[in-house]
Design an enzyme around this catalytic site. Structure first.
Site, PDB file in Angstrom:
ATOM      1  N   GLN B 135     -54.702 -34.934  31.807  1.00  0.00           N
ATOM      2  CA  GLN B 135     -54.986 -36.301  32.233  1.00  0.00           C
ATOM      3  C   GLN B 135     -56.483 -36.585  32.185  1.00  0.00           C
ATOM      4  O   GLN B 135     -57.262 -35.846  32.794  1.00  0.00           O
ATOM      5  CB  GLN B 135     -54.482 -36.470  33.675  1.00  0.00           C
ATOM      6  CG  GLN B 135     -54.704 -37.837  34.261  1.00  0.00           C
ATOM      7  CD  GLN B 135     -54.595 -37.823  35.774  1.00  0.00           C
ATOM      8  OE1 GLN B 135     -55.187 -36.984  36.450  1.00  0.00           O
ATOM      9  NE2 GLN B 135     -53.821 -38.730  36.321  1.00  0.00           N
ATOM     10  N   GLY B 136     -56.890 -37.610  31.466  1.00  0.00           N
ATOM     11  CA  GLY B 136     -58.317 -37.963  31.385  1.00  0.00           C
ATOM     12  C   GLY B 136     -58.616 -39.273  32.081  1.00  0.00           C
ATOM     13  O   GLY B 136     -58.604 -40.337  31.459  1.00  0.00           O
ATOM     14  N   SER B 138     -60.972 -39.497  35.450  1.00  0.00           N
ATOM     15  CA  SER B 138     -62.304 -39.560  36.063  1.00  0.00           C
ATOM     16  C   SER B 138     -63.413 -39.355  35.039  1.00  0.00           C
ATOM     17  O   SER B 138     -63.226 -38.698  34.017  1.00  0.00           O
ATOM     18  CB  SER B 138     -62.448 -38.475  37.121  1.00  0.00           C
ATOM     19  OG  SER B 138     -61.447 -38.607  38.087  1.00  0.00           O
ATOM     20  N   SER B 170     -57.861 -31.385  34.460  1.00  0.00           N
ATOM     21  CA  SER B 170     -57.239 -30.087  34.727  1.00  0.00           C
ATOM     22  C   SER B 170     -56.622 -29.513  33.461  1.00  0.00           C
ATOM     23  O   SER B 170     -55.896 -30.223  32.763  1.00  0.00           O
ATOM     24  CB  SER B 170     -56.120 -30.217  35.759  1.00  0.00           C
ATOM     25  OG  SER B 170     -56.602 -30.854  36.898  1.00  0.00           O
ATOM     26  N   GLU B 259     -49.171 -39.446  41.820  1.00  0.00           N
ATOM     27  CA  GLU B 259     -50.064 -38.319  42.065  1.00  0.00           C
ATOM     28  C   GLU B 259     -50.308 -38.145  43.560  1.00  0.00           C
ATOM     29  O   GLU B 259     -50.320 -37.034  44.076  1.00  0.00           O
ATOM     30  CB  GLU B 259     -51.385 -38.562  41.331  1.00  0.00           C
ATOM     31  CG  GLU B 259     -52.293 -37.338  41.311  1.00  0.00           C
ATOM     32  CD  GLU B 259     -53.619 -37.614  40.624  1.00  0.00           C
ATOM     33  OE1 GLU B 259     -53.800 -38.726  40.084  1.00  0.00           O
ATOM     34  OE2 GLU B 259     -54.470 -36.718  40.652  1.00  0.00           O
TER      35      GLU B 259
END
Lengths: 373, 398
Positions: B135-136, B138, B170, B259
């Site tokens: 997941q991109g 931040s 992550s 999330e």
């Protein structure tokens, strides 16, 4: 685990109770009670009886509505929200539970609202039933009861008293205790009013050679602890629910105030410092309400294994109500300190409720014990 | 409590039989350990045959994604069937056969916002553990202020040209693909010019660099995009952007709710169902005689139990079809704060042995340090309180 979601029946009961209490017993009614020096409004109690609330835990064969402990909790919570004063927990919850477990034929009188009860258990500043030392000495066919009971809720106004007295053993032992169901005006009983900060009825009861017979014993001689413990747990769960209502009422009043009050040309509810405190309070109330619902559910399904669930609820409710009223007064600012404004009534009831039937430490210790600490 | 229907109890016994027949006994009742998680993907190497067998059996029945439609590799279970499946998995102590950000996050986003063609291309490889996603979201300048995304995607006709940097991605160094928030309109207000883009990590110009945390080694990475060409289309009807161009914030918000529930849930069952008292006593028999530790332990136990009940209540509410909505911010806030308290208490109880990197209590020190991120990642506690006060309490903005 049984679902903690509210059922449709429960929502209907809650809505009905809320509708009634908002009309019949808003916080203003508590103020009137106080100013007229009365513990509660007998008219309100009669109406509660007519709606079946006094018989909430009493079987239909005895004229009750038999709705169960979760329902009793919903009623108590709504009473907490508007600070409605009545002997509901003493009579309809605790005495009804004790009388039902002892198969007493006085249950129908409670159901119809014809009699009110007070539980005389505590003897010191802290709740500790096993420490009971008020003694019932055998004298021929009778018992002579002597000693002092403190912090007896509804003790001045009640028609009858459920009295926990020692018939054997010594203070600190759970065995050797016996419950007597006696008329509050019996010879030898002195009831002194001990006005408390919440403007409700609390008394100190002195027993001086009060005569009782075997017929006055509720349940089994020397095994009163079993009986009273179940009644106390029912009361603790209902009181926890009431306190959760007290927290909710104080919270609602406070959030409304945050939305109205202007300072520095802004609504004070737009200040993040206050928003976060209000949001934290709301979160705590949400978490506590799960413990309240759970306690009611467990009492309804496995009443003999409810100790952990009940103490968890009472501990959480005590802490949450304390937070709600402290934050409530602080966020109201100066007006929150005035007698004219209602928020202070919530603080006072929360403090009395915190002490009644076991404080945070008492219930935390019971949780720890149940969880194997 | 609603009685189970004949159909439901039939499903329960059928699924229990299936788990018993297919989940190797060597996997069951294994202590939950991060090293035992099966993530899948092209770089994945199984350390154990039993894990591979279990994953393959699950794939064959769509059980790696129980709720997803069968045509996309799922099992097509209803909400109540899934609940039964999870209950039986827990009862039989069977581990989840496959975990991934694709299953948790991208899948639900595609199912909600994707086209049929996008779902057909991307979902089945997720359920089969073939493609691992990261997941991109931040960026160095977009933390709590996530909408301040600066990674830009310029329209070059047949492709987007992506430049910028992501942080806290992550397992980016293990992943095959990334779903990322990129700015596709620099002139629009900040929430309006963002798109939700799917990018192959093997594309030229993508590099990753692991981040070392105060707790030591971590799965977090920095991910850099240096003139990365992302095709506008991966085939007929398969845009590289999920949902509409410049409407990626809607997708992101939807996913953040997922999330938060996940992170909040992390606080439950961490002690393997044991009471906190047992856990503390296993550190040191006399530790509960310390009055301060005893008091803190009782308070924490009370709050943890009440919170666990609240999680159950909200889960039931979600499963009954009534949404949980913004109240999930409360679960995230309370759950992570409780978890931090728990580890502070464990550290106090462990005393000087707790501060050893490799002491008698294993990874206690790094775990304690790692919990400090719980109330930061996925939206800080302060952002959660903002959400509660504005959306639940409806307190005014300015």
């Amino acid at each position: 685990m049984t679902s903690l979601l509210e059922t449709e029946d429960e929502t209907m009961l809650r809505d009905a109770a809320r509708g009634f209490l908002t009309e019949a017993s808003p916080v203003r009614a508590l103020r009137e009670n106080r100013d007229q020096s009365r513990a509660y409004d007998p008219g309100l109690w009669r109406e509660m009886a007519q709606m079946g609330w006094t018989g909430v835990l009493i079987g239909e064969d005895q004229g009750g509505a038999d709705m169960g402990h979760r329902a009793a909790g919903i009623l108590a919570e709504e009473m907490g929200t508007t600070l409605a004063a009545s002997p509901f927990i003493s009579t309809a919850v605790m005495a009804a539970t004790a009388l039902r477990n002892a198969a007493s034929d006085r249950l129908s009188q409670i159901a119809e609202g014809g009699v009110t009860y007070a539980l005389a258990v505590d003897e010191g500043a802290k709740h500790n039933p096993a420490q009971t030392s008020v003694s019932a000495e055998k004298s021929g066919n009778a018992y002579l009861i002597s000693g002092v009971k403190t912090f007896v809720a509804d003790g001045r106004s009640a028609d009858r008293i459920l009295l926990l007295a020692r018939t054997a053993g010594s203070a600190g032992e759970t065995a050797g205790l016996t419950v007597f169901d006696i008329d509050a005006t019996r010879a030898g009983i002195t009831r002194d009013a001990k006005p408390t900060v919440d403007s409700r009825d609390h008394a100190r009861i002195t027993l001086d050679n009060v005569e009782a017979t075997g017929a006055d014993i509720l349940g089994t001689l020397d095994d009163g602890m079993t009986l009273i413990a179940r009644a106390l747990e029912a009361g603790q769960a209902a009181l926890a629910a009431e306190l959760s209502g007290v927290a909710g009422g104080a919270y609602a009043m406070t959030v409304n105030y945050l939305k109205e009050r202007k300072q520095f040309d802004r609504t004070i509810g737009s200040f993040q410092a206050l928003q976060h405190r209000a949001a934290h309070l709301w979160s705590e109330i949400e978490v506590t309400s799960s413990a309240i619902i759970n306690a009611g559910r467990v009492l309804d399904t496995s009443p003999k294994e409810a100790s952990l669930a009940v103490s968890l609820a009472k501990a959480r409710a005590t802490a949450t109500a304390k937070l709600a009223v402290s934050e409530g007064v602080q966020m109201h600012g100066g007006i929150g300190m005035t007698d004219e404004y209602d928020i202070g009534f919530y603080m006072k009831r929360a403090r009395v409720g915190a002490e009644w039937l076991g404080d945070y430490g008492y219930h935390a210790a019971r949780v720890a014990q149940a969880r194997g600490f | 409590m609603v009685e189970e229907t004949t159909e439901q109890s039939g499903f329960r016994s059928e699924i229990a039989d299936w788990i018993t027949a297919n989940c190797p006994s060597s996997l069951r009742s294994e202590v939950m350990d991060e090293n035992l998680i099966v993530w899948g993907g092209k770089n994945w190497k199984f350390k154990r045959q039993d894990q591979k067998d279990w994953m393959e059996a699950a794939i064959a029945r769509g059980m790696t994604a129980p709720r997803w439609p069968v045509e996309y590799g799922g099992a097509g279970l209803s909400r109540s069937q899934e609940k039964i499946f999870r209950e039986e998995m827990a009862r039989l102590e069977a581990p989840t056969p496959l975990e991934s950000f694709g299953l948790w996050m991208l899948g639900p986003a595609l199912l909600e916002f994707g086209t049929h063609e996008q779902k057909s291309l991307f979902l089945p490889p997720i359920t089969r553990g073939e493609i691992r996603w990261c997941q991109g979201y931040s960026e160095p300048g977009a933390g709590s202020d996530l909408a301040n995304v600066q990674t830009k995607a310029e329209d070059m006709g047949d492709h987007w040209l992506v430049n910028g940097q992501k942080i806290w991605t992550s397992y980016a160094d293990q992943a095959d693909w990334i779903f990322a928030l990129v700015r596709t309109d620099r002139d629009a207000p900040k929430h309006k010019g963002i798109s939700f883009m799917l990018i192959d990590m093997r594309s030229a110009g993508v590099t990753t660099k692991p981040i070392r945390l105060i707790s030591g080694k971590s799965p977090f990475c920095e991910t850099f995009f240096d003139n990365v060409k992302v095709p506008k289309s991966y085939g007929e009807g398969i845009s590289s952007i999920v949902g509409e161009v410049n409407r990626g914030w809607d997708v992101a918000k939807h996913l953040l709710t997922h999330e938060r529930e996940m992170i909040g849930g992390g606080a439950r069952g961490l002690l393997g169902g044991r009471s906190l008292g047992d856990f503390l006593s296993s550190l040191d028999d006399n530790i509960l005689a310390d009055p301060v530790i005893r008091t803190q332990a009782m308070e924490l136990e009370i709050d943890s139990l009440a919170f666990a009940m609240t999680m159950e209540r909200y889960k039931d509410q979600a499963q009954s079809g009534r949404g949980v909505g913004n109240a999930s911010a409360m679960l995230k806030y309370c759950g992570t704060e409780i978890n931090k308290r728990r580890y502070e208490l464990l550290m106090s109880a462990a005393g000087s042995e707790g501060v050893e990197w490799d002491g008698p209590h294993g990874a206690l020190a790094p775990e304690w340090l790692r919990t400090k991120a719980n109330s930061i990642e996925g939206g800080t506690s302060e952002v959660m309180l903002d959400i509660i006060s504005k959306r639940v309490l409806e307190l005014p903005g300015k």
